[in-house]
Design a protein around this motif. Structure first.
Motif, PDB file in Angstrom:
ATOM      1  N   VAL A  13       0.824  -1.199   0.000  1.00 27.84           N
ATOM      2  CA  VAL A  13       0.000   0.000   0.000  1.00 27.84           C
ATOM      3  C   VAL A  13       0.866   1.260   0.000  1.00 27.84           C
ATOM      4  CG1 VAL A  13      -1.732   1.296   1.301  1.00 27.84           C
ATOM      5  CG2 VAL A  13      -1.955  -1.191   1.062  1.00 27.84           C
ATOM      6  N   ALA A  14       2.005   1.235   0.672  1.00 25.31           N
ATOM      7  CA  ALA A  14       2.881   2.415   0.690  1.00 25.31           C
ATOM      8  C   ALA A  14       3.351   2.780  -0.716  1.00 25.31           C
ATOM      9  CB  ALA A  14       4.077   2.168   1.600  1.00 25.31           C
ATOM     10  N   LEU A  16       1.683   2.050  -3.439  1.00 23.59           N
ATOM     11  CA  LEU A  16       0.503   2.456  -4.207  1.00 23.59           C
ATOM     12  C   LEU A  16       0.377   3.970  -4.235  1.00 23.59           C
ATOM     13  CD1 LEU A  16      -2.093   1.778  -5.734  1.00 23.59           C
ATOM     14  CD2 LEU A  16      -3.226   1.443  -3.523  1.00 23.59           C
ATOM     15  N   GLU A  17       0.854   4.630  -3.196  1.00 27.85           N
ATOM     16  CA  GLU A  17       0.831   6.092  -3.192  1.00 27.85           C
ATOM     17  C   GLU A  17       1.622   6.643  -4.379  1.00 27.85           C
ATOM     18  OE1 GLU A  17       2.269   7.329   0.590  1.00 27.85           O
ATOM     19  OE2 GLU A  17       0.613   6.422   1.703  1.00 27.85           O
ATOM     20  N   THR A  18       2.731   5.996  -4.718  1.00 29.54           N
ATOM     21  CA  THR A  18       3.567   6.433  -5.843  1.00 29.54           C
ATOM     22  C   THR A  18       2.951   6.041  -7.181  1.00 29.54           C
ATOM     23  OG1 THR A  18       5.563   6.243  -4.492  1.00 29.54           O
ATOM     24  CG2 THR A  18       5.870   6.230  -6.883  1.00 29.54           C
ATOM     25  N   TYR A  19       2.351   4.854  -7.238  1.00 29.81           N
ATOM     26  CA  TYR A  19       1.862   4.321  -8.515  1.00 29.81           C
ATOM     27  C   TYR A  19       0.341   4.421  -8.648  1.00 29.81           C
ATOM     28  CZ  TYR A  19       6.570   2.720  -9.217  1.00 29.81           C
ATOM     29  OH  TYR A  19       7.928   2.691  -9.390  1.00 29.81           O
ATOM     30  N   GLN A  20      -0.261   5.290  -7.863  1.00 29.44           N
ATOM     31  CA  GLN A  20      -1.715   5.454  -7.879  1.00 29.44           C
ATOM     32  C   GLN A  20      -2.213   5.847  -9.273  1.00 29.44           C
ATOM     33  OE1 GLN A  20      -3.071   8.727  -5.441  1.00 29.44           O
ATOM     34  NE2 GLN A  20      -5.039   7.735  -5.006  1.00 29.44           N
ATOM     35  N   ASP A  21      -1.569   6.835  -9.902  1.00 32.63           N
ATOM     36  CA  ASP A  21      -2.012   7.271 -11.228  1.00 32.63           C
ATOM     37  C   ASP A  21      -1.845   6.164 -12.263  1.00 32.63           C
ATOM     38  OD1 ASP A  21      -2.697   9.733 -10.224  1.00 32.63           O
ATOM     39  OD2 ASP A  21      -0.865  10.744 -10.922  1.00 32.63           O
ATOM     40  N   HIS A  51      -6.518   2.490   4.311  1.00 29.32           N
ATOM     41  CA  HIS A  51      -5.689   3.438   3.560  1.00 29.32           C
ATOM     42  C   HIS A  51      -5.712   3.077   2.073  1.00 29.32           C
ATOM     43  CE1 HIS A  51      -2.747   6.365   2.599  1.00 29.32           C
ATOM     44  NE2 HIS A  51      -1.717   5.549   2.531  1.00 29.32           N
ATOM     45  N   ALA A  52      -5.660   1.773   1.763  1.00 26.85           N
ATOM     46  CA  ALA A  52      -5.744   1.342   0.367  1.00 26.85           C
ATOM     47  C   ALA A  52      -7.076   1.761  -0.242  1.00 26.85           C
ATOM     48  CB  ALA A  52      -5.569  -0.167   0.277  1.00 26.85           C
ATOM     49  N   THR A  54      -8.896   4.267   0.517  1.00 24.96           N
ATOM     50  CA  THR A  54      -8.859   5.707   0.271  1.00 24.96           C
ATOM     51  C   THR A  54      -8.111   6.024  -1.018  1.00 24.96           C
ATOM     52  OG1 THR A  54      -8.957   6.201   2.638  1.00 24.96           O
ATOM     53  CG2 THR A  54      -8.094   7.920   1.202  1.00 24.96           C
ATOM     54  N   LEU A  55      -6.976   5.358  -1.204  1.00 22.40           N
ATOM     55  CA  LEU A  55      -6.174   5.591  -2.413  1.00 22.40           C
ATOM     56  C   LEU A  55      -6.857   5.080  -3.673  1.00 22.40           C
ATOM     57  CD1 LEU A  55      -2.679   4.516  -0.998  1.00 22.40           C
ATOM     58  CD2 LEU A  55      -3.409   6.859  -1.543  1.00 22.40           C
TER      59      LEU A  55
END
Length: 274
Positions: A13-14, A16-21, A51-52, A54-55
Motif C-alpha cells: 500500500v505504501a 501504491l501512493e507512488t503508482y496510484q495514477d 488506507h488502500a 482511500t487511495l
C-alpha cells in the motif's frame, strides 16, 4: 496497439501512493502485497486496508491480494497446525471482503522433492495424501471464498510438474479455486531442476489460469527482476497467453518497484503488452 494485454502490478500500500495514477488511469489489475505478513493480519490490517481503499477511490479494476504463506504449507499433515493455517487463510479472506478484492494468491504445496518421490509409493498413495491434507486445510476456506466471491489462485513455487496445481485446484470442484503461474518461479524450475520452460506452464494451466506473476529471472534463482534483465523468452510466454480464452490478471511482481514503468515500456516496445 490498445488491443494488447493490459499489465497490472503487485504493490504494498505504501508504494501504491507512488503508482496510484498508473493503476487508476486505466483501472489496471492490482495485487496488494501487505497481507502476507502474519503480524499485520494479527493486528493492524484494517488500518492498512482502509488506507488502500482511500487511495483506490473510483477504482473499477480487478483487485486482489497476496495471501499469507510464510510457514503455511497447505498440505501440512499435522491437524493442530492445519487449524492454524486454515485460520490464517480465513483471515486473508476477511481482508478481501473488507477491500472488495476478488482474488487471493496462495502458494503451491509441491516441492522438488515431491516430484522425485511421490511416485516412490504404490497406487498414487503419496499424491492422494497431499490432496487429502490440502482439502482438510482449505475446505472451510474454499466455502468462505465461494460465499464472498473470491477466487484463490495456486501459485507455482518449486513446482516442476506444470499440471499438478491444476489437478489440485480442480479436485475442489469449485470456481473459488484456480491456477496462477509465476514466470520467474517457472524459469527457476526450468533452469535449475529440469522443468519445462515458462510458456509450457502457461499452456498446461490452460483456461484454469486466472493470474500470472510477471518477473524476469536467470533460471538460477527467484530474482523478481525487471523485464529484460533476465533471459525469459517473453514472446513465447505471451504467445501462449494469447491462446487462452480467459483473461488472467497479468501482474508485474518486481522486487524493485522502480522497474514497473520500464518493464511496461519494454513489453510495449516488444509489441506484447501495455
Amino acid at each position: 496497439m490498445t488491443d494488447l494485454p493490459l499489465l497490472g502490478a503487485a504493490l504494498p500500500v505504501a508504494a501504491l501512493e507512488t503508482y496510484q495514477d498508473f493503476i487508476l488511469s486505466e483501472d489496471r489489475d492490482l495485487e496488494l502485497q501487505d497481507f502476507v505478513n502474519a503480524d499485520l493480519l494479527n493486528d493492524g490490517w484494517q488500518a492498512v486496508a482502509d488506507h488502500a481503499r482511500t487511495l483506490l477511490q473510483g477504482y473499477k479494476g480487478r483487485l486482489g491480494i497476496h495471501g499469507p504463506f510464510w510457514g503455511l504449507n497447505i498440505a501440512n499433515p499435522d491437524a493442530d497446525l492445519r487449524a492454524v493455517i486454515t485460520g490464517k487463510y480465513l483471515m486473508g479472506l476477511q481482508v478481501c471482503e473488507h477491500l472488495g478484492a476478488t482474488q487471493m494468491v496462495i502458494h503451491s504445496p509441491y516441492t522438488t522433492w515431491d516430484f522425485n518421490n511421490l511416485d516412490n509409493f504404490a497406487d498414487r498413495e503419496a499424491y492422494d495424501r497431499v490432496l487429502e491434507n490440502c482439502h482438510k486445510t482449505l475446505e472451510p476456506v474454499v466455502r468462505r471464498a465461494e460465499q464472498i466471491g473470491v477466487t484463490m489462485v495456486v501459485e507455482n513455487i518449486e513446482d516442476k510438474d506444470p499440471d499438478i496445481r491444476r489437478i489440485l485446484a480442480d479436485s475442489f470442484g469449485s470456481a473459488a479455486m484456480a491456477v496462477s503461474v509465476d514466470t520467474g518461479h517457472a524459469h527457476y524450475a526450468h533452469g535449475s531442476t529440469g522443468a519445462p520452460p515458462v510458456d509450457y506452464f502457461i499452456r498446461r494451466a490452460g483456461d484454469r489460469l486466472h493470474h500470472v506473476h510477471l518477473q524476469d529471472a536467470d533460471g538460477h534463482a527467484d530474482r523478481h527482476w525487471s523485464i529484460g534483465e533476465g533471459n525469459i523468452g517473453w514472446h513465447g510466454v505471451f504467445r501462449a497467453l494469447g491462446e487462452l480464452t480467459v483473461t488472467p490478471r497479468l501482474i508485474l511482481e518486481l522486487r524493485d518497484k522502480a522497474g514497473i514503468l520500464p518493464s511496461v515500456a519494454r513489453l510495449n516496445q516488444m509489441g506484447l503488452a501495455r
